[in-house]
Design a protein around this motif. Structure first.
Motif, PDB file in Angstrom:
ATOM      1  N   GLY A   1       0.875  -1.151   0.043  1.00  0.00           N
ATOM      2  CA  GLY A   1       0.025   0.025  -0.089  1.00  0.00           C
ATOM      3  C   GLY A   1       0.740   1.209  -0.080  1.00  0.00           C
ATOM      4  N   SER A   2       2.036   1.298   0.820  1.00  0.00           N
ATOM      5  CA  SER A   2       2.866   2.212   0.776  1.00  0.00           C
ATOM      6  C   SER A   2       3.555   2.567  -0.422  1.00  0.00           C
ATOM      7  CB  SER A   2       3.802   2.158   1.754  1.00  0.00           C
ATOM      8  OG  SER A   2       3.355   2.397   3.100  1.00  0.00           O
ATOM      9  N   ALA A   3       3.930   1.447  -1.144  1.00  0.00           N
ATOM     10  CA  ALA A   3       4.649   1.652  -2.488  1.00  0.00           C
ATOM     11  C   ALA A   3       3.605   2.262  -3.532  1.00  0.00           C
ATOM     12  CB  ALA A   3       4.895   0.318  -2.956  1.00  0.00           C
ATOM     13  N   ILE A   4       2.413   2.130  -3.520  1.00  0.00           N
ATOM     14  CA  ILE A   4       1.341   2.617  -4.060  1.00  0.00           C
ATOM     15  C   ILE A   4       1.181   4.069  -4.027  1.00  0.00           C
ATOM     16  CG2 ILE A   4      -1.179   2.632  -4.790  1.00  0.00           C
ATOM     17  CD1 ILE A   4      -1.265  -0.434  -4.141  1.00  0.00           C
ATOM     18  N   ALA A   5       0.998   4.306  -2.629  1.00  0.00           N
ATOM     19  CA  ALA A   5       0.988   5.794  -1.890  1.00  0.00           C
ATOM     20  C   ALA A   5       2.200   6.472  -2.619  1.00  0.00           C
ATOM     21  CB  ALA A   5       1.031   5.851  -0.474  1.00  0.00           C
ATOM     22  N   LEU A   6       3.414   5.714  -2.596  1.00  0.00           N
ATOM     23  CA  LEU A   6       4.410   6.771  -3.020  1.00  0.00           C
ATOM     24  C   LEU A   6       4.526   7.163  -4.355  1.00  0.00           C
ATOM     25  CD1 LEU A   6       7.185   7.612  -1.520  1.00  0.00           C
ATOM     26  CD2 LEU A   6       8.255   5.250  -2.148  1.00  0.00           C
ATOM     27  N   VAL A   7       3.774   6.143  -5.108  1.00  0.00           N
ATOM     28  CA  VAL A   7       3.590   6.523  -6.558  1.00  0.00           C
ATOM     29  C   VAL A   7       2.628   7.520  -6.878  1.00  0.00           C
ATOM     30  CG1 VAL A   7       2.641   5.616  -8.712  1.00  0.00           C
ATOM     31  CG2 VAL A   7       4.164   4.162  -7.611  1.00  0.00           C
ATOM     32  N   LEU A   8       1.403   7.707  -5.902  1.00  0.00           N
ATOM     33  CA  LEU A   8       0.712   9.010  -5.879  1.00  0.00           C
ATOM     34  C   LEU A   8       1.592  10.181  -5.596  1.00  0.00           C
ATOM     35  CD1 LEU A   8      -2.580   7.421  -4.519  1.00  0.00           C
ATOM     36  CD2 LEU A   8      -2.519   8.305  -6.767  1.00  0.00           C
ATOM     37  N   LEU A   9       2.306  10.091  -4.531  1.00  0.00           N
ATOM     38  CA  LEU A   9       2.965  11.237  -4.043  1.00  0.00           C
ATOM     39  C   LEU A   9       3.900  11.867  -4.991  1.00  0.00           C
ATOM     40  CD1 LEU A   9       3.878  10.278  -0.251  1.00  0.00           C
ATOM     41  CD2 LEU A   9       2.704  12.186  -1.070  1.00  0.00           C
ATOM     42  N   VAL A  10       4.737  10.997  -5.648  1.00  0.00           N
ATOM     43  CA  VAL A  10       5.561  11.432  -6.812  1.00  0.00           C
ATOM     44  C   VAL A  10       4.670  12.151  -7.987  1.00  0.00           C
ATOM     45  CG1 VAL A  10       7.240  10.592  -8.550  1.00  0.00           C
ATOM     46  CG2 VAL A  10       7.163   9.560  -6.299  1.00  0.00           C
ATOM     47  N   ILE A  11       3.564  11.503  -8.232  1.00  0.00           N
ATOM     48  CA  ILE A  11       2.877  12.196  -9.311  1.00  0.00           C
ATOM     49  C   ILE A  11       2.510  13.519  -9.022  1.00  0.00           C
ATOM     50  CG2 ILE A  11       1.103  11.949 -11.019  1.00  0.00           C
ATOM     51  CD1 ILE A  11       1.219   8.924 -10.705  1.00  0.00           C
ATOM     52  N   GLY A  12       1.834  13.618  -7.736  1.00  0.00           N
ATOM     53  CA  GLY A  12       1.301  14.756  -6.955  1.00  0.00           C
ATOM     54  C   GLY A  12       2.677  15.880  -7.125  1.00  0.00           C
TER      55      GLY A  12
END
Lengths: 269, 280
Positions: B254-265
């Motif tokens: 889940g954190s890996a997915i969150a990290l992808v969202l953070l980077v795009i943001g």
């Protein structure tokens, strides 16, 4: 394009926007209303009476007030303190700091909540309302500091000089001179944070455990998944009670926030 | 002691512990197999890039990524942006009452909590709901066209922001420029395309960045309206992240997915910073 085209187009847009509101507004005053949009000529306030109980509405609304109000209060205090040196002192990294704040307003809080949950779980803070309030305040700070500094820049520094001559330090200067003069600005920041958190759904979903701690956003969701089909009128009444404070507070600060929609002009940092 | 330290201290501590801290923490746990159940909950282990390798081979993740793209383009870039601009253009020169009614209805949808907005749309689109009654149809919209439903609901909910941005931008366009173009024989469409839009392009770009950021992280509206379903037909990335992290307790993944969202943001946020002018 004829003379009547713009008014007609606006009329169609208004009608389209009203559509999704319609049944919620009507159902709230129709006893026995369910999900099917079948209006009757029967009107009463029985739905409002039915939901105005301690467990259904009162306690969740109190929880919402505690969470949103606590977050707003903490954010206002911390951001007012932070705005003071940013507005009054010449600091070497001020511009970098302000730009970093603006940058972080764009980061998705939804994604930050996964590691926050993991941290809270390890530190035994999971389910703690105060811990959630502190997190929500931190996530509201970037924009709040930004707003607060802009309001503070509007207070002339000459007014403080008299206080400095009398030997006042920055604390007296901030609390006795600056804060009273920017009271409307402080109110705007507080209300802005309050309204933002009033609708917050994801944070309590993830960080709170017990039903008795949940704010109205969560209890409406629970009520909806359990009785939404049958007791839609009551759900609509609850939603209207819950939405009203957000609308009233928005109307109150609307005038002061108008300037922040001007993205084409220069942003004051 | 530095004089700025005391007043700025509380803000720096809060931002450090609850914003920077979790982001760094997510970078760490994204490379572990942390879960909340089973043995990995006691001692999670460093597994390198396994979560990211898994993600890019995970059909459900790729599906969610595509749906997020559709959701952002459909509801924000096309929907809210265009409709907001159209409403702002139509409102120019209207009476105070007309503008008051239009603003009231459009902003009303935006100010209400997202759970309530979802509730409005759930009944609006239900089998015997307002939409089917008006159109004389018997569609189960949330089952037959879930993405269309959440896109429309988000257009309805978010258009106010773009409308307010464009109203502010249009009020700054000097009247003599459009009038001069009219004198030169430019029609309404030409004045819009060649005079007005170029003058407000900065607002358009900044608005696109902001609404993309808001829509990218949208959770409550979709979660309440469709729950990501039926199946995963409307499961955008934030919903998939939620399912992995909090339903299956795969915090590492889940954190890996969150990290992808953070980077795009973060990327969109950087572009936004480049677009606006920040003055001292």
């Amino acid at each position: 394009m004829g003379r009547w085209a713009p008014p007609i187009a606006l009329g169609v847009i208004v009608a389209a926007f009203l559509g999704p509101f319609a049944w919620v507004l009507l159902a709230s005053v129709q006893p026995g209303a369910n999900l099917a949009a079948e209006p009757t000529w029967e009107f009463s306030l029985t739905n409002f009476e039915a939901v105005l109980t301690w467990e259904t509405t009162v306690l969740p609304l109190i929880n919402s007030v505690i969470i949103s109000g606590g977050t707003a209060a903490l954010t206002v205090i911390v951001s007012a303190l932070a705005a003071y040196p940013l507005s009054r002192y010449r600091l070497r990294y001020k511009r970098h700091f302000m730009l970093t704040l603006l940058f972080s307003t764009g980061l998705p809080v939804v994604a930050i909540l996964v590691p926050v949950y993991s941290m809270f779980f390890r530190l035994n803070l999971y389910g703690s309302v105060p811990a959630m309030i502190v997190f929500l305040s931190a996530s509201s700070l970037p924009f709040a500091i930004w707003l607060m500094k802009n309001f503070m820049d509007g207070v002339p520094i000459s007014l403080e000089e008299a206080a400095w001559v009398d030997g006042a330090g920055w604390v007296q200067s901030l609390t006795r001179v600056v804060a009273p003069l920017m009271a409307p600005g402080i109110a705007v920041v507080g209300i802005f944070v309050f309204v933002g958190q009033w609708g917050n759904f994801f944070a309590p979903l993830i960080l709170l455990d017990a039903p008795e701690k949940q704010p109205a956003a969560m209890t409406i969701f629970t009520f909806f998944t359990q009785y939404g089909q049958v007791a839609y009128g009551e759900l609509a009444a609850f939603s209207i009670i819950y939405t009203t404070p957000a609308v009233i507070l928005y109307v109150a600060v609307n005038r002061y926030l108008a300037g922040s929609f001007n993205l084409g002009g220069a942003v004051k940092g | 002691m530095r004089r700025w330290l005391l007043p700025l201290g509380p803000a720096l501590v809060l931002l450090g512990l609850f914003m920077v801290g979790p982001i760094l923490w997510s970078v760490y746990i994204a490379f572990t197999n942390e879960t909340l159940t089973g043995s990995a909950s006691v001692d999670s282990q460093f597994i390198g890039t396994a979560n990211f390798v898994r993600m890019f081979g995970d059909e459900n993740f790729l599906n969610s990524f595509l749906l997020t793209f559709v959701f952002v383009i459909g509801s924000a870039v096309i929907g809210q942006n265009t409709l907001g601009l159209i409403i702002a253009l139509l409102q120019r020169g209207r009476s105070r009452t007309t503008r008051g009614v239009v603003n009231g209805v459009v902003i009303g949808a935006w100010v209400m909590p997202e759970v309530v907005a979802a509730l409005c749309w759930f009944s609006f689109l239900s089998e015997d709901g307002t939409l089917n009654t008006v159109l004389g149809l018997e569609q189960e919209w949330l089952y037959t066209a879930p993405m269309l439903a959440v896109v429309l609901a988000n257009v309805w909910r978010g258009t106010a922001f773009s409308m307010l941005v464009y109203s502010a931008a249009l009020s700054e366009v000097p009247r003599d420029l459009t009038e001069a173009a009219a004198v030169d024989g430019a029609g309404a469409r030409q004045r819009l395309v060649h005079v007005t839009l170029p003058l407000i392009r900065r607002s358009i770009l900044a608005n696109l960045m902001l609404i993309t950021l808001q829509t990218l992280a949208s959770f409550g509206l979709i979660y309440t309206l469709t729950g990501g379903g039926p199946g995963n037909a409307s499961q955008t990335t934030p919903l998939y992240m939620y399912e992995q992290a909090f339903k299956y307790f795969e915090i590492g993944y889940g954190s890996a997915i969150a990290l992808v969202l953070l980077v795009i943001g973060a990327l969109f946020s950087l572009v936004y910073l480049r677009l606006i002018r920040v003055e001292e």
